[in-house]
Design an enzyme around this catalytic site. Structure first.
Site, PDB file in Angstrom:
ATOM      1  N   VAL A 178     -20.578   3.650  29.228  1.00 14.55           N
ATOM      2  CA  VAL A 178     -20.908   2.394  29.889  1.00 14.55           C
ATOM      3  C   VAL A 178     -21.864   2.697  31.038  1.00 14.55           C
ATOM      4  CG1 VAL A 178     -20.019   0.390  31.116  1.00 14.55           C
ATOM      5  CG2 VAL A 178     -18.669   1.408  29.282  1.00 14.55           C
ATOM      6  N   ILE A 215     -21.622   4.713  34.400  1.00 10.20           N
ATOM      7  CA  ILE A 215     -20.375   4.259  35.018  1.00 10.20           C
ATOM      8  C   ILE A 215     -19.200   5.070  34.497  1.00 10.20           C
ATOM      9  CG2 ILE A 215     -18.790   2.314  35.289  1.00 10.20           C
ATOM     10  CD1 ILE A 215     -21.178   0.442  35.112  1.00 10.20           C
ATOM     11  N   GLY A 216     -19.143   5.264  33.191  1.00  2.00           N
ATOM     12  CA  GLY A 216     -18.051   6.018  32.586  1.00  2.00           C
ATOM     13  C   GLY A 216     -18.391   6.381  31.162  1.00  2.00           C
ATOM     14  N   LYS A 264     -22.632  -1.286  27.332  1.00  2.60           N
ATOM     15  CA  LYS A 264     -21.773  -0.310  26.665  1.00  2.60           C
ATOM     16  C   LYS A 264     -22.481   0.164  25.402  1.00  2.60           C
ATOM     17  CE  LYS A 264     -17.088   0.562  25.063  1.00  2.60           C
ATOM     18  NZ  LYS A 264     -15.696   0.059  25.021  1.00  2.60           N
ATOM     19  N   ASP A 321      -6.511  -2.569  23.477  1.00  2.76           N
ATOM     20  CA  ASP A 321      -6.619  -1.383  24.324  1.00  2.76           C
ATOM     21  C   ASP A 321      -6.387  -1.747  25.788  1.00  2.76           C
ATOM     22  OD1 ASP A 321      -6.943   1.302  24.848  1.00  2.76           O
ATOM     23  OD2 ASP A 321      -9.128   1.199  24.999  1.00  2.76           O
ATOM     24  N   GLY A 341     -16.619   7.960  27.323  1.00  5.12           N
ATOM     25  CA  GLY A 341     -15.437   8.253  26.525  1.00  5.12           C
ATOM     26  C   GLY A 341     -15.829   8.780  25.166  1.00  5.12           C
ATOM     27  N   GLY A 342     -14.818   8.871  24.274  1.00  7.03           N
ATOM     28  CA  GLY A 342     -15.064   9.421  22.955  1.00  7.03           C
ATOM     29  C   GLY A 342     -15.903   8.532  22.064  1.00  7.03           C
ATOM     30  N   MET A 343     -15.965   7.229  22.351  1.00 10.88           N
ATOM     31  CA  MET A 343     -16.693   6.312  21.476  1.00 10.88           C
ATOM     32  C   MET A 343     -18.060   5.936  22.029  1.00 10.88           C
ATOM     33  SD  MET A 343     -13.529   3.826  20.348  1.00 10.88           S
ATOM     34  CE  MET A 343     -14.338   3.221  18.893  1.00 10.88           C
ATOM     35  N   GLY A 344     -18.377   6.347  23.240  1.00 13.82           N
ATOM     36  CA  GLY A 344     -19.670   5.991  23.809  1.00 13.82           C
ATOM     37  C   GLY A 344     -19.629   6.072  25.319  1.00 13.82           C
TER      38      GLY A 344
END
Length: 533
Positions: free
Chosen positions: A269, A261-262, A284, A379, A264-267
């Protein structure tokens, strides 16, 4: 009667007939040197894109300069010992390994800022030993190769011409242009080599992981579809699959990852399938580097427990969580479909007051419920708010990504702060001043983020745009709100209270902000619109 006229007429006819070849001969005869110089640059531009190494660059530069300027010697020298190349020269000699790599001459070149080529024997720029070294090797010109920051990373070392004709201004400009082009190519080659090395290391690590973890996750780089480890190609678009995260496709023998799905820098989804309950979920994956230490992972486990107890229609539900190898973790959430507030803002730019109320009324309702449970989101941003039309009941809104929220415990957040001082988590542009400073934060940090989102929804741009990280962290006083034809004093006051630099000057709760928003926004905007009309 005069044969001379006939001769000149014939000459004129032949000149017109063969004008192009004659013009080319004249150019070659009288302007050969200039044409050669131009040809050097043209050929360099054509060929540099095909180069694969610094060595090839060195050979190309020396060959082109040799054909254009005919120097007695040419060397291409690189400051980094790993880049020292044996470049072909007119002697032919290899680039000397005893070339002085440190000394006054390099400082002099850098002080010039990569200027025009200069004589070696000049204004005391070289020590006696350096002067002797260059003289013995018949080097009369040094042209610096400087990177974008101005640091000299190499040089063209050029000797006198075989014809003993001195170098003119055009020659120096040519040499400097070649040196600049060499600097650009060198930097591109270094970046390409670094990316290739990182890709190779990543591939090696994941290949070892594939042998150790059965069914390691693979993804299609085009559509994001997930596959087991034995698959090699996506059947839909024929793209080779890539190893992404160091996890098995079926997490904890229960959740099968279906599609990205998406990320980012931390993992990342994923849309997934709960094999036990046969339902669609969102999983996630949080990588170990997002935690940094085992204590952080324990805090995440405790906070996930708290978020799972939060049962509210405007907050995405959390079903399960667990740990992964390498101090990572996963969070299983309700799979929500719809349109994010970010997508809606990108589509229409500015929302009408009634639409803003339709989005933010349920958002603040869910946020107030989270705060009542001692949970601070930290966030909030348009990407983390999703809505869908729910028939006659209008817009159904949910807050996403409570996975990294902070838990204050059993007491309400007003009784104390809820983060460890020094940690900075969130998204720049929506973070409060205390959050940017890494100080303790509480529910009023979420109020600040809602204020930023409100300004963006009502005006099309965020407050504090263009300010640096440090300026935002130390900012005091009232924000500079973007102009809008829908602005009204009551709405201005509400926004400024949300965005106060001191948390004590903000709304004391999301519920209080919700009450003012519902009563102020439509009426305040309506008065402003009528007054403007």
């Amino acid at each position: 009667d005069n044969g001379g006229y006939l001769f000149w007429i014939a000459v004129a006819v032949l000149s017109l007939r063969y004008r192009a070849p004659i013009q080319g001969w004249l150019d070659r005869r009288f302007f050969r040197e200039q044409l050669d110089r131009e040809q050097v640059l043209v050929e360099l531009l054509d060929e540099v894109g095909k180069l694969e190494s610094i060595s090839e660059l060195s050979r190309l530069v020396t060959n082109r300069l040799d054909s254009a300027l005919h120097p007695r010697t040419i060397y291409v020298w690189y400051r980094d010992p790993a880049e020292l190349e044996a470049a072909a020269s007119a002697d032919p000699l290899l680039t000397p390994t005893d070339l002085p790599t440190e000394g006054r001459w390099l400082d002099w070149l850098e002080a010039r800022g990569g200027g025009v080529a200069l004589p070696v024997l000049s204004d005391g720029a070289f020590t006696r030993e350096e002067t002797r070294w260059f003289a013995e090797r018949e080097v009369s010109l040094i042209v610096p190769i400087a990177e974008s920051g101005g640091r000299v990373v190499g040089a063209l070392l050029v000797g006198e011409r075989r014809s003993e004709e001195p170098y003119g201004a055009n020659d120096r400009r040519l040499l400097l242009a070649v040196a600049k082009q060499a600097a650009v190519v060198r930097e591109n080659l270094r970046l390409r080599a670094r990316v290739s090395e990182e890709h190779r290391m990543r591939h090696d690590v994941l290949a070892r992981l594939e042998a150790r973890v059965p069914g390691v996750l693979k993804e299609c780089p085009s559509c994001g579809t997930c596959f087991d480890g034995e698959a090699e190609q996506c059947p839909a678009d024929r793209r080779p699959l890539v190893l992404s995260l160091p996890v098995a496709r079926t997490v904890d023998a229960r959740y099968r990852l279906e599609r990205l799905i998406g990320k980012g820098g931390m993992g990342a989804v994923y849309e997934a399938r709960d094999l036990r309950l046969q339902r669609a979920v969102a999983v996630k994956i949080l990588l170990g580097r997002a935690f940094g230490q085992p204590a952080a992972l324990r805090r995440f486990r405790r906070e996930a427990h708290a978020a799972a107890r939060l049962n509210h229609p405007c907050v995405v539900g959390i079903y399960d969580f667990g740990t992964l190898e390498g101090q990572g973790a996963y969070l299983v959430m309700e799979r929500v479909s719809g349109t994010t507030l970010r997508a809606e803002l990108d589509r229409v730019g500015v929302l009408a007051p009634a639409v803003v109320t339709a989005w933010f009324d349920p958002l603040l309702d869910g946020l107030a419920a989270a705060h009542a449970h001692g949970i601070v989101h930290r966030d909030l941003k348009p990407e983390n708010v999703i809505g869908r039309t729910d028939g006659p009941r209008g817009l159904a809104v949910k807050i996403l990504d409570f996975g990294l929220a902070k838990f204050a415990g059993a007491e309400p957040p007003a009784s104390g702060t809820v983060t460890v001082e020094g940690s900075v988590l969130g998204t720049l542009g929506y973070m409060s001043p205390e959050q940017l400073r890494g100080g303790p934060v509480d529910h009023r940090t979420d109020v600040f983020a809602v204020g930023v989102m409100l300004v963006e929804a009502l005006t099309g741009s965020r407050p504090f745009e263009g300010q640096s990280y440090a300026e935002r962290a130390t900012r005091h006083g009232a924000p500079s709100l973007p102009d809008s034809p829908l602005r009204a004093p009551a709405v201005d006051a509400l926004l400024r209270r949300c965005l106060a630099a001191d948390p004590r000057d903000r709304y004391e709760s999301a519920g209080a902000l919700r009450g003012d928003l519902v009563t102020t926004l439509p009426s305040g905007m309506g008065r402003s619109s009528r007054a403007d009309g």
